[in-house]
Scaffold this motif. Structure first.
Motif, short mmCIF file in Angstrom:
data_model
loop_
_atom_site.label_atom_id
_atom_site.label_comp_id
_atom_site.label_asym_id
_atom_site.label_seq_id
_atom_site.Cartn_x
_atom_site.Cartn_y
_atom_site.Cartn_z
N LYS A 182 0.96 -1.13 0.45
CA LYS A 182 0.06 0.22 0.06
C LYS A 182 0.86 1.44 -0.13
N THR A 184 -9.74 7.39 0.07
CA THR A 184 -9.09 6.76 0.91
C THR A 184 -9.51 6.02 1.86
N CYS A 242 -6.90 4.50 6.95
CA CYS A 242 -5.99 4.95 6.55
C CYS A 242 -5.12 6.62 7.92
N THR A 299 -4.26 3.56 -0.47
CA THR A 299 -3.45 4.15 0.54
C THR A 299 -3.20 3.54 2.08
N ARG A 300 -2.66 3.28 2.43
CA ARG A 300 -1.96 2.99 3.81
C ARG A 300 -1.81 4.95 4.55
#
Length: 291
Positions: free
Chosen positions: A4, A141, A145, A115-116
């Protein structure tokens, strides 16, 4: 999870320093430093259709930093940087440039959904095009996140509404002591001391963390019911450009790797101090920290 993305979102620009041009911009700096700790980091912005854009791509590839930076019909961003005797910068940020006009593309949508962690600031929101792109990205996201609003006030390129919208969207906020005074006045609580301002913001916006940096006077990380403090190491400063971004990138990486807030804070301070001893915003820290 390693696949990610950790995203720096916003301005991509060149810092024009007394000794020449260096690639900068807080989002790229953040992504670069997070990437040095082994994360799948990517810088998201926009570039012009000019030679400086080509140089930007060449520099990013040389540094091994992934990027999503579509070309738009505006000049690639530049900032004139003047340094005082202590190496502290002041900025003249050119307007109506490529990073003011970041398009929200299907590729960007796909990155957002995977997305992390993402870090953004107020500067890239000075134009409505990039501001709306940032909001769309954040809203796409995953729920878990890590959303870091590194407020990064510059010149007059911010408003109360812009700051308020980002504070509502983030779960981690990073601010320095001078910015905290501005925010205190703007939001109507100037009488509180520094720590009480931070506790108030942490609670009001339901944040997981609030990071406060105070230059040579140390830094704090406030979490619900707990605070971490670290002294600022005394080093010989080359310049402080990008030091705050290296702090944020290394802090984010450490938290994502499962370190405690205190451990992440200590490493972030050490990385930031090292970056101050090096010219430019993106020195290689891997050898120094045995990464």
């Amino acid at each position: 999870m390693k696949d990610k993305y950790v995203v720096g979102l916003g301005e991509a620009l060149w810092d024009v320093l007394p000794d020449g041009r260096k690639l900068g911009g807080a989002p790229a700096n953040f992504a670069y430093h997070a990437g040095q700790f082994g994360l799948n980091a990517i810088a998201v912005s926009a570039l012009g259709e000019d030679k400086l854009a080509d140089e930007t791509i060449a520099q990013l590839e040389e540094k091994g930093l992934h990027y999503c930076m579509p070309r738009v019909p505006y000049p690639t961003g530049t900032v004139q940087v003047e340094l005082d005797d202590e190496g502290v910068p002041t900025y003249d940020i050119k307007e109506n440039v490529a990073w003011d006009n970041i398009p929200f593309t299907p590729e960007l949508q796909a990155i957002a959904e995977n997305t992390r962690a993402v870090c953004w600031g107020s500067l890239a929101q000075r134009n409505v095009v990039s501001r709306q792109t940032i909001y769309k990205f954040l809203d796409a996201t995953p729920k878990d996140c890590m959303k870091i609003f590194d407020i990064n006030l510059r010149q007059t390129f911010y408003t109360k509404e812009v700051i308020c919208q980002s504070m509502k969207r983030c779960n981690v906020m990073k601010i320095n002591d001078e910015e905290l005074i501005v925010i205190g006045r703007m939001f109507g609580y100037p009488g509180l001391d520094i720590e009480n301002k931070c506790w108030l913001i942490l609670g009001k916006y339901d944040l997981d963390m609030l990071v406060l940096t105070c230059g040579v006077n140390g830094s704090y990380v406030f979490t619900p019911g707990c605070v971490s403090f670290q002294k600022t190491p005394v080093v010989e400063v080359a310049d402080t450009v990008g030091a705050g971004d290296s702090f944020t990138g290394s802090f984010c990486a450490s938290i994502l790797e499962g370190k405690s807030v205190a451990e992440a804070h200590k490493l972030a301070v050490e990385v930031s101090a090292f970056v101050c001893t090096q010219p430019g915003a993106m020195p290689d820290v891997k050898a120094y920290f045995n990464l």
